[in-house]
Design a protein around this motif. Structure first.
Motif, short mmCIF file in Angstrom:
data_model
loop_
_atom_site.label_atom_id
_atom_site.label_comp_id
_atom_site.label_asym_id
_atom_site.label_seq_id
_atom_site.Cartn_x
_atom_site.Cartn_y
_atom_site.Cartn_z
N MET A 158 0.83 -1.20 0.00
CA MET A 158 0.00 0.00 0.00
C MET A 158 0.87 1.26 0.00
SD MET A 158 -3.03 1.03 2.67
CE MET A 158 -3.83 -0.55 2.35
N LEU A 159 1.94 1.25 0.79
CA LEU A 159 2.83 2.41 0.85
C LEU A 159 3.54 2.63 -0.48
CD1 LEU A 159 4.38 1.97 4.41
CD2 LEU A 159 2.79 3.75 3.66
N LEU A 160 3.90 1.54 -1.17
CA LEU A 160 4.54 1.67 -2.47
C LEU A 160 3.58 2.31 -3.47
CD1 LEU A 160 6.71 1.26 -4.59
CD2 LEU A 160 6.02 -1.14 -4.77
N LEU A 161 2.33 1.87 -3.48
CA LEU A 161 1.36 2.44 -4.40
C LEU A 161 1.08 3.91 -4.07
CD1 LEU A 161 -0.99 -0.61 -4.81
CD2 LEU A 161 0.27 0.52 -6.63
N GLU A 162 1.08 4.24 -2.78
CA GLU A 162 0.91 5.64 -2.41
C GLU A 162 2.08 6.48 -2.92
OE1 GLU A 162 -1.55 7.28 -1.09
OE2 GLU A 162 -2.83 5.52 -0.84
N ALA A 163 3.29 5.92 -2.88
CA ALA A 163 4.45 6.64 -3.41
C ALA A 163 4.32 6.85 -4.91
CB ALA A 163 5.73 5.88 -3.08
N LEU A 164 3.77 5.87 -5.62
CA LEU A 164 3.56 6.02 -7.06
C LEU A 164 2.56 7.13 -7.36
CD1 LEU A 164 3.43 2.26 -8.08
CD2 LEU A 164 5.08 3.94 -8.92
N GLU A 170 12.72 8.79 -6.18
CA GLU A 170 13.58 8.31 -5.10
C GLU A 170 12.76 7.59 -4.02
OE1 GLU A 170 16.54 10.35 -1.84
OE2 GLU A 170 16.55 11.14 -3.88
N GLN A 171 11.60 8.15 -3.68
CA GLN A 171 10.75 7.53 -2.67
C GLN A 171 10.18 6.21 -3.18
OE1 GLN A 171 6.99 9.47 -1.65
NE2 GLN A 171 7.40 9.08 0.52
N ILE A 172 9.82 6.16 -4.46
CA ILE A 172 9.31 4.92 -5.05
C ILE A 172 10.37 3.83 -4.96
CG2 ILE A 172 8.57 3.83 -7.19
CD1 ILE A 172 7.39 6.59 -7.99
N ALA A 173 11.61 4.17 -5.33
CA ALA A 173 12.69 3.18 -5.30
C ALA A 173 12.93 2.69 -3.88
CB ALA A 173 13.96 3.78 -5.89
N GLU A 174 12.86 3.60 -2.91
CA GLU A 174 13.09 3.23 -1.51
C GLU A 174 12.03 2.25 -1.02
OE1 GLU A 174 13.05 5.39 2.89
OE2 GLU A 174 13.30 6.60 1.08
N ARG A 175 10.77 2.53 -1.33
CA ARG A 175 9.69 1.67 -0.85
C ARG A 175 9.59 0.36 -1.61
NH1 ARG A 175 4.69 5.82 0.67
NH2 ARG A 175 5.89 7.07 2.16
N ALA A 176 10.15 0.32 -2.82
CA ALA A 176 10.12 -0.92 -3.60
C ALA A 176 11.21 -1.89 -3.17
CB ALA A 176 10.27 -0.60 -5.08
N SER A 177 12.20 -1.42 -2.42
CA SER A 177 13.33 -2.26 -2.04
C SER A 177 12.88 -3.52 -1.33
CB SER A 177 14.28 -1.46 -1.14
OG SER A 177 15.36 -2.26 -0.72
N GLY A 178 13.28 -4.67 -1.86
CA GLY A 178 12.92 -5.95 -1.28
C GLY A 178 11.49 -6.37 -1.52
N LEU A 179 10.73 -5.55 -2.24
CA LEU A 179 9.32 -5.85 -2.48
C LEU A 179 9.03 -6.09 -3.95
CD1 LEU A 179 6.50 -5.96 -1.11
CD2 LEU A 179 6.25 -3.53 -1.63
N PHE A 180 9.64 -5.28 -4.82
CA PHE A 180 9.39 -5.40 -6.26
C PHE A 180 10.65 -4.97 -7.00
CE2 PHE A 180 7.68 -4.54 -10.40
CZ PHE A 180 6.59 -5.41 -10.51
#
Length: 404
Positions: A158-164, A170-180
């Motif tokens: 959910m947090l990754l999609l909110e970043a999108l 930069e925030q998208i890449a940070e939240r995607a780490s280890g997830l996608f």
């Protein structure tokens, strides 16, 4: 019947035995840790995980001695509860149970080496009881960890999609780490579930990706369900866009599970970090979805440009003018005039040609050019709708449309 003196003697012997067990914990812990080396899969674990397992063994053997002294329910119910997620993700419940059984066996076999026979026999029964109970306790802890990981994973998605939607690259890449993975082309897709079916639709999207063994990120935002898929996952997209997937018992008289049995997709984006605009386009398309009267299935965000424009999407309006009017105006040769004539005469080439006037074959040639440049055919109702709106916006001199 035992006398009070006998009971006092027995209690003293038990206390002495437990004290011996406490003093022996260090030697027993080392023996158990040494035994782990004989387990085929243990040496292959990461060093951090092996170290954590050794620390847990020493701690739990100390707690075991305290439990036997009390007695009380085994504290092993807390085993690994404080371990980092990467540790519990690298060692399974079956492996933990194997280490527990091995530890108890080592202790049972080793107590005679560190205690006298009388003391060992006193605590042996308690040790056997402990060994039976700790496996159930560890299973409960792992079940809770699995539940927590599931919740944490859903929250991260959910947090990754909110970043999108609201964040930068930069925030998208940070939240995607280890997830996608960041290094693969992706598509953003979206569905508009029935008001009571959001969780059911999200579950079906997740199951479909798992069935194809595809890494996916999905979450519900308001009424919408959004998902990020690798562009290569065409099979997942095909399954999700099948109207039959949503024709379940849950799709009752209350209506289809998703609006129009339709899935909206963006174009492929080179990397997840750059997928913010694609996500915005999908959300805009879902807002405009109730106006869609076309066939069910897979719908591209560009198919809804006129509907998105009417819903206040500035990017859609600019794109509509850029794709449906600007190329024709730049090409000249009467293409704008030809579209105007076709729109005015309901797409009839003969009537349009007479109104300009040009020979009908000339008009047909121009029409082919219009279709090649814009991908729109003014003889089709929805394409005519898009062209008419693009021409209206352009003639109004609106270069950055902000609504009416």
């Amino acid at each position: 019947m035992a006398t009070g003196q006998d009971q006092d003697t027995e209690a003293a012997r038990t206390t002495a035995a437990i004290e011996e067990l406490r003093r022996a914990v260090r030697a027993l812990s080392q023996a158990a840790v040494d035994a782990f080396g004989s387990v085929p899969w243990f040496p292959g674990l990461p060093a951090q995980t092996r170290s954590w397992a050794r620390l847990v063994v020493g701690r739990e053997l100390m707690l075991m001695a305290e439990d036997i002294a009390t007695p009380q329910p085994p504290r092993l119910r807390n085993i690994f509860s404080g371990a980092p997620l990467e540790v519990t993700g690298q060692i399974s419940l079956d492996q933990i149970l194997e280490l527990i059984r091995l530890t108890v066996d080592v202790v049972l076999n080793g107590i005679h080496d560190v205690m006298d026979d009388a003391s060992a026999s006193l605590v042996r029964g308690d040790l056997e009881r402990y060994g039976r109970e700790v496996a159930f306790a560890a299973a409960a802890v792992y079940a809770k960890l699995a539940e927590n990981r599931g919740r944490a994973g859903a929250q991260r998605q959910m947090l990754l999609l909110e970043a999108l939607i609201d964040g930068g690259e930069e925030q998208i890449a940070e939240r995607a780490s280890g997830l996608f993975p960041l290094g693969v082309p992706v598509r953003v897709i979206g569905m508009l579930p029935r008001s009571d079916a959001g969780e059911l639709v999200l579950l079906e999207v997740t199951r479909t990706a798992e069935r194809h063994r595809v890494t996916m990120c999905a979450a519900q935002r308001g009424r919408c369900v959004l998902a990020i898929l690798p562009d290569a996952a065409a099979d997942v997209l095909t399954d999700l866009a099948s109207p039959g997937l949503w024709s379940t018992e849950a799709a009752s008289s209350d209506g289809p599970l998703i609006a129009s049995h339709t899935v909206v997709t963006s174009s492929a984006v080179s990397t997840l970090s750059a997928a913010g605009p694609a996500t915005a386009a999908v959300l805009s398309s879902l807002r405009a979805m109730p106006a869609w009267q076309g066939p069910p299935g897979l719908l591209h965000v560009d198919d809804l440009l006129p509907e998105r424009t009417l819903c206040g999407d500035q990017q859609a309006a600019d794109q509509l003018v850029a794709e449906c009017h600007s190329p024709l105006a730049a090409a000249g040769k009467g293409l704008v005039e030809t579209v105007d004539a076709l729109l005015a005469h309901n797409g009839s080439p003969d009537a349009a040609a007479r109104s300009i006037p040009v020979h009908v074959n000339t008009l047909r040639y121009r029409l082919d050019r219009v279709i090649a440049l814009t991908g729109k055919d003014p003889r089709r109702s929805h394409d005519a709708f898009a062209l008419r709106m693009a021409f209206t916006l352009a003639r109004a001199g609106i270069t950055s449309w902000r609504g009416v």
